[in-house]
Design a protein around this motif. Sequence first.
Motif, PDB file in Angstrom:
ATOM      1  N   ALA A   1       0.833  -1.211   0.000  1.00 46.86           N
ATOM      2  CA  ALA A   1       0.000   0.000   0.000  1.00 46.86           C
ATOM      3  C   ALA A   1       0.868   1.262   0.000  1.00 46.86           C
ATOM      4  O   ALA A   1       0.553   2.235  -0.699  1.00 46.86           O
ATOM      5  CB  ALA A   1      -0.931   0.002   1.200  1.00 46.86           C
ATOM      6  N   ALA A   2       1.946   1.257   0.774  1.00 51.48           N
ATOM      7  CA  ALA A   2       2.826   2.425   0.830  1.00 51.48           C
ATOM      8  C   ALA A   2       3.539   2.634  -0.499  1.00 51.48           C
ATOM      9  O   ALA A   2       3.736   3.770  -0.940  1.00 51.48           O
ATOM     10  CB  ALA A   2       3.837   2.272   1.955  1.00 51.48           C
ATOM     11  N   TRP A   3       3.913   1.537  -1.165  1.00 53.12           N
ATOM     12  CA  TRP A   3       4.560   1.641  -2.461  1.00 53.12           C
ATOM     13  C   TRP A   3       3.622   2.262  -3.493  1.00 53.12           C
ATOM     14  O   TRP A   3       4.016   3.131  -4.263  1.00 53.12           O
ATOM     15  CB  TRP A   3       5.007   0.260  -2.923  1.00 53.12           C
ATOM     16  CG  TRP A   3       5.633   0.276  -4.263  1.00 53.12           C
ATOM     17  CD1 TRP A   3       6.925   0.582  -4.555  1.00 53.12           C
ATOM     18  CD2 TRP A   3       4.995   0.013  -5.522  1.00 53.12           C
ATOM     19  NE1 TRP A   3       7.122   0.522  -5.914  1.00 53.12           N
ATOM     20  CE2 TRP A   3       5.956   0.175  -6.535  1.00 53.12           C
ATOM     21  CE3 TRP A   3       3.704  -0.347  -5.875  1.00 53.12           C
ATOM     22  CZ2 TRP A   3       5.664  -0.012  -7.865  1.00 53.12           C
ATOM     23  CZ3 TRP A   3       3.416  -0.535  -7.210  1.00 53.12           C
ATOM     24  CH2 TRP A   3       4.383  -0.370  -8.196  1.00 53.12           C
ATOM     25  N   LYS A   4       2.384   1.817  -3.489  1.00 54.93           N
ATOM     26  CA  LYS A   4       1.416   2.352  -4.438  1.00 54.93           C
ATOM     27  C   LYS A   4       1.140   3.836  -4.176  1.00 54.93           C
ATOM     28  O   LYS A   4       1.036   4.632  -5.106  1.00 54.93           O
ATOM     29  CB  LYS A   4       0.115   1.564  -4.378  1.00 54.93           C
ATOM     30  CG  LYS A   4       0.228   0.194  -4.987  1.00 54.93           C
ATOM     31  CD  LYS A   4      -1.077  -0.550  -4.877  1.00 54.93           C
ATOM     32  CE  LYS A   4      -0.947  -1.964  -5.417  1.00 54.93           C
ATOM     33  NZ  LYS A   4      -2.193  -2.725  -5.274  1.00 54.93           N
ATOM     34  N   ALA A   5       1.028   4.209  -2.909  1.00 55.69           N
ATOM     35  CA  ALA A   5       0.778   5.609  -2.565  1.00 55.69           C
ATOM     36  C   ALA A   5       1.958   6.490  -2.968  1.00 55.69           C
ATOM     37  O   ALA A   5       1.776   7.593  -3.489  1.00 55.69           O
ATOM     38  CB  ALA A   5       0.508   5.740  -1.072  1.00 55.69           C
ATOM     39  N   SER A   6       3.162   6.007  -2.749  1.00 54.66           N
ATOM     40  CA  SER A   6       4.347   6.772  -3.105  1.00 54.66           C
ATOM     41  C   SER A   6       4.485   6.901  -4.622  1.00 54.66           C
ATOM     42  O   SER A   6       4.851   7.963  -5.129  1.00 54.66           O
ATOM     43  CB  SER A   6       5.580   6.100  -2.508  1.00 54.66           C
ATOM     44  OG  SER A   6       6.728   6.861  -2.751  1.00 54.66           O
ATOM     45  N   ALA A   7       4.187   5.827  -5.349  1.00 60.98           N
ATOM     46  CA  ALA A   7       4.237   5.900  -6.811  1.00 60.98           C
ATOM     47  C   ALA A   7       3.174   6.867  -7.338  1.00 60.98           C
ATOM     48  O   ALA A   7       3.417   7.606  -8.301  1.00 60.98           O
ATOM     49  CB  ALA A   7       4.042   4.504  -7.401  1.00 60.98           C
TER      50      ALA A   7
END
Length: 64
Positions: A33-39
């Motif tokens: 989830a954090a990876w998707k939000a950062s991307a």
Amino acid sequence: MEKFKRIAALVAVVVLVVCALLTLIFALIGYDAAWKASAYCMVIIPIMIYVMMWLAKLLGNRNK
């Protein structure tokens, strides 16, 4: 005004670099989830900066 523009540009570059590093770190660690939000932020933040610069230019020339 010129000093403000330089500071704003520097802040924008720092924010984008931090977003890129966080995207890499989250992808390597495995926080999905954090990876998707950062991307997502890596795409949206430059678009928002461009729109704000475009509007400032458009509204600044309105009085002339």
